[in-house]
Design a protein around this motif. Structure first.
Motif, PDB file in Angstrom:
ATOM      1  N   TYR A   1     -47.177  -1.055  -2.908  1.00 12.16           N
ATOM      2  CA  TYR A   1     -47.164  -1.867  -1.699  1.00 12.16           C
ATOM      3  C   TYR A   1     -48.460  -2.663  -1.659  1.00 12.16           C
ATOM      4  O   TYR A   1     -49.545  -2.129  -1.920  1.00 12.16           O
ATOM      5  CB  TYR A   1     -47.081  -0.988  -0.451  1.00 12.16           C
ATOM      6  CG  TYR A   1     -47.322  -1.739   0.844  1.00 12.16           C
ATOM      7  CD1 TYR A   1     -46.279  -2.363   1.513  1.00 12.16           C
ATOM      8  CD2 TYR A   1     -48.615  -1.840   1.371  1.00 12.16           C
ATOM      9  CE1 TYR A   1     -46.510  -3.070   2.691  1.00 12.16           C
ATOM     10  CE2 TYR A   1     -48.846  -2.537   2.552  1.00 12.16           C
ATOM     11  CZ  TYR A   1     -47.787  -3.156   3.206  1.00 12.16           C
ATOM     12  OH  TYR A   1     -48.021  -3.865   4.358  1.00 12.16           O
TER      13      TYR A   1
ATOM     14  N   THR B   1     -44.930   3.248  -1.769  1.00 12.92           N
ATOM     15  CA  THR B   1     -44.148   2.279  -1.000  1.00 12.92           C
ATOM     16  C   THR B   1     -44.478   2.260   0.485  1.00 12.92           C
ATOM     17  O   THR B   1     -44.133   1.312   1.184  1.00 12.92           O
ATOM     18  CB  THR B   1     -42.647   2.566  -1.165  1.00 12.92           C
ATOM     19  OG1 THR B   1     -42.369   3.904  -0.698  1.00 12.92           O
ATOM     20  CG2 THR B   1     -42.232   2.451  -2.633  1.00 12.92           C
ATOM     21  N   ASP B   2     -45.156   3.300   0.991  1.00 15.74           N
ATOM     22  CA  ASP B   2     -45.431   3.375   2.425  1.00 15.74           C
ATOM     23  C   ASP B   2     -46.889   3.754   2.653  1.00 15.74           C
ATOM     24  O   ASP B   2     -47.276   4.912   2.498  1.00 15.74           O
ATOM     25  CB  ASP B   2     -44.516   4.406   3.086  1.00 15.74           C
ATOM     26  CG  ASP B   2     -44.731   4.480   4.593  1.00 15.74           C
ATOM     27  OD1 ASP B   2     -45.488   3.653   5.130  1.00 15.74           O
ATOM     28  OD2 ASP B   2     -44.131   5.376   5.225  1.00 15.74           O
TER      29      ASP B   2
ATOM     30  N   GLY C   1     -48.383   4.024   5.401  1.00 17.26           N
ATOM     31  CA  GLY C   1     -48.592   4.718   6.667  1.00 17.26           C
ATOM     32  C   GLY C   1     -49.614   4.006   7.534  1.00 17.26           C
ATOM     33  O   GLY C   1     -49.516   2.810   7.777  1.00 17.26           O
TER      34      GLY C   1
ATOM     35  N   VAL D   1     -43.454  -4.272  -0.566  1.00 19.26           N
ATOM     36  CA  VAL D   1     -43.228  -3.372  -1.701  1.00 19.26           C
ATOM     37  C   VAL D   1     -42.820  -4.231  -2.888  1.00 19.26           C
ATOM     38  O   VAL D   1     -41.922  -5.080  -2.776  1.00 19.26           O
ATOM     39  CB  VAL D   1     -42.148  -2.333  -1.370  1.00 19.26           C
ATOM     40  CG1 VAL D   1     -41.826  -1.483  -2.602  1.00 19.26           C
ATOM     41  CG2 VAL D   1     -42.590  -1.443  -0.215  1.00 19.26           C
TER      42      VAL D   1
END
Length: 599
Positions: free
Chosen positions: A343, A403-404, A406, A424
């Protein structure tokens, strides 16, 4: 072509236009006559202009006024127009269109043609002939350079000053054994040399006019050495240094793994030979800390493989930051990281929000990066100067291994942006398409770097550095095309990972991290003398705003000028000297090619 025309290479022009046409997608970019606004001076002060119609002509006309006949480009009151109907407001279309055009002559080649630096030694000619005889099946070019391959080798440099050197010959090894042969002949004939992979080094000696990867002696072009292999059982990749990080990442993606390397796809492997900051540095330390083995041709022509556990373990440790000072590195065996999806992307913040942005970055370096060790934030705050106009682009690159992210970037996410393309995406795409990759790969310009280092400072100290750089940018306006301030944090978790991986000669282990500050300038060779006297003289003054640390902290060798002597700031310098004397007892390498000093 008339003498004195400054021509941009096809790729350089593409990169330049990508930066400038991108900004036409929003109208909030700030332009000011004579100075760019600091965070305290921005309230309503900036005028708004259409970048395409008002700026493109200024930037292109004095540099590529040949464009209508060569590239099919015209500039009129409607802005930039491409004859093939490409939408000038779409940077991707413009970039793709330019890639299909025939390449004009590079600025670097023009510099070489106008002010070539020769060495007509007959000994050099004899050495060249001996290399050609010993390696008859390899590509080879003598003093007369006419092929596209040779022109690429001798003129395509991130720092165009290096293109002023005309090598006696260019040799293209294809294996470590070829390099053994070449090194033995260099010693036999006692001639100078340089090693070039991608040519992104800015290292340059103003006294000798020689660069890290250019010479009037024998140029060893590593571009034929691009082999890559991967052992899935060990997670170790073997790769050769004739390729960019973007190329290597693309190759490694097919294995579902990545080599830890440079943050820009266009940069070459030399980055990791100087330690190397990576997007993954919070997890593994420096790029070179993931090295399992180096394949090296020593100064006497001996080929060895150095690992942490064999008889050359001292050389393995030294080569992590030695920048080919101990031999010619012909291959690296790297421990890889799994996965190829990340990401990230580029963000441009408005200048009137920079107080908030610097506050967010202060939070990032003081704990945020340690909590989010899979993340990285790279500021590349840049002024572009066109005639009397300074354009400020507050570019920040964001990366997360996964991908995340947070809440990793939460302090930044609440700030308004002018541009944000984070998403992403495959890791190779991230490397090759980031704005900073376009910004810092202009070949054919006089590009230079300056390095500084400090502790993990607070918002007010960051602001002081920012304001001092801004004053410097105004004072030197007219001497540069682009002028950049960048920061790279070395985290506590990254240092711990580095130490766990065997450490390196920079010698900082444990305790708090630190912050590298980089000043980067790029100018057109025609005003190179102005840049050299004005920019180079004032950069150290701007860097005085960087707080002095009470600790012994290393300068980043990849960003340092030769006169800064970064090796002398290393905690392990004495051991480095001992290892240097052991493997190069007569100092052949340092006396025959340009590099950082050990004394």
């Amino acid at each position: 072509m008339r003498a004195g025309h400054l021509l941009l290479s096809r790729s350089s022009l593409s990169h330049l236009l990508l930066i400038f046409t991108l900004l036409s997608t929003f109208t909030a970019a700030s332009f000011v006559r004579s100075r760019a606004p600091s965070p305290q001076r921005t309230a309503g002060a900036a005028s708004r202009r259409d970048l395409i119609s008002d700026t493109v002509e200024n930037i292109l006309h004095p540099v590529i006024h040949f464009a209508p006949t060569v590239l099919g480009i015209s500039i009129n009151n409607k802005g930039l127009q491409l004859d093939n109907g490409t939408n000038p407001n779409d940077p991707v279309q413009v970039s793709q269109a330019l890639q299909t055009q025939p390449p004009p002559i590079d600025l670097g080649q023009l510099l070489q043609d106008i002010t070539p630096n020769y060495n007509t030694s007959k000994t050099l000619d004899s050495a060249c002939s001996a290399i050609h005889t010993a390696l008859p099946n390899n590509d080879y070019v003598g003093r007369v350079c006419t092929t596209p391959e040779c022109i690429q080798s001798t003129t395509h440099y991130y720092n165009a000053r290096q293109a002023g050197n005309r090598p006696a010959c260019v040799t293209y090894p294809t294996s470590s054994q070829d390099v053994v042969t070449i090194m033995k002949l260099l010693r036999e004939y006692d001639v100078t040399y340089a090693i070039k992979a991608v040519g992104h080094s800015t290292g340059y000696n103003f006294t000798t006019a020689l660069g890290f990867s250019s010479t009037t002696g024998i140029l060893i072009d590593m571009s034929k050495m691009k082999a890559v292999s991967y052992d899935a059982s060990t997670g170790i990749a073997r790769w050769e240094p004739g390729q960019s990080w973007g190329e290597l990442a693309t190759t490694m993606a097919q294995y579902g793994a990545q080599v830890v390397g440079g943050r820009l796809g266009a940069v070459g492997p030399g980055l990791s030979f100087g330690g190397g900051i990576s997007w993954y540095s919070g997890q593994v330390g420096f790029a070179s800390d993931t090295t399992h083995a180096f394949e090296i041709v020593l100064a006497d022509g001996t080929f060895i493989i150095a690992t942490q556990d064999n008889q050359y373990s001292d050389l393995w440790w030294a080569a992590k930051v030695g920048m080919n000072s101990f031999g010619i590195i012909t291959a690296v065996h790297s421990r890889t990281l799994p996965g190829t999806t990340t990401y990230g992307g580029s963000v441009i913040f408005p200048t009137d929000k920079m107080l908030d942005v610097l506050g967010a970055y202060a939070n990032w370096i003081n704990g945020g990066a340690d909590k989010c060790k899979k993340g990285f934030v790279l500021p590349a705050i840049t002024d572009f100067f066109v005639e009397s106009l300074i354009t400020r682009l507050n570019i920040f690159e964001f990366f997360f291994d996964g991908t995340d992210p947070g809440e990793c970037f939460k302090d930044f996410n609440i700030i308004n942006t002018l541009y944000d393309d984070r998403k992403v995406q495959p890791y190779p795409d991230f490397l090759n398409k980031a704005l900073t990759n376009q910004q810092f790969v202009f070949s054919g310009f006089n590009n230079a770097l300056y390095s500084s280092v400090t502790d993990l400072i607070n918002k007010d100290q960051l602001l002081a550095i920012y304001n001092a750089w801004e004053e410097y940018s105004v004072q030197t306006s007219g001497a540069y095309l682009q002028n950049t301030l960048s920061f790279s944090v070395i985290t506590k978790t990254g240092l711990a990972a580095s130490q766990a991986n065997g450490g390196n000669a920079m010698g900082v282990s444990g305790g708090d991290g630190y912050l590298w500050v980089c000043y980067a300038e790029g100018s057109i060779p025609a005003i190179g003398a102005l840049m050299d006297t004005k920019l180079f003289g004032l950069t150290p003054q701007a860097a005085q705003a960087v707080p002095k640390s009470q600790r012994k902290l290393p300068l980043y060798a990849n960003y340092a000028r030769l006169e800064q002597k970064p090796f002398l700031t290393y905690g392990g310098i004495e051991l480095l000297r001992q290892i240097k004397k052991k493997y190069d007892p007569d100092n052949f390498i340092s006396s025959h090619t340009t590099g950082h000093d050990f004394y």
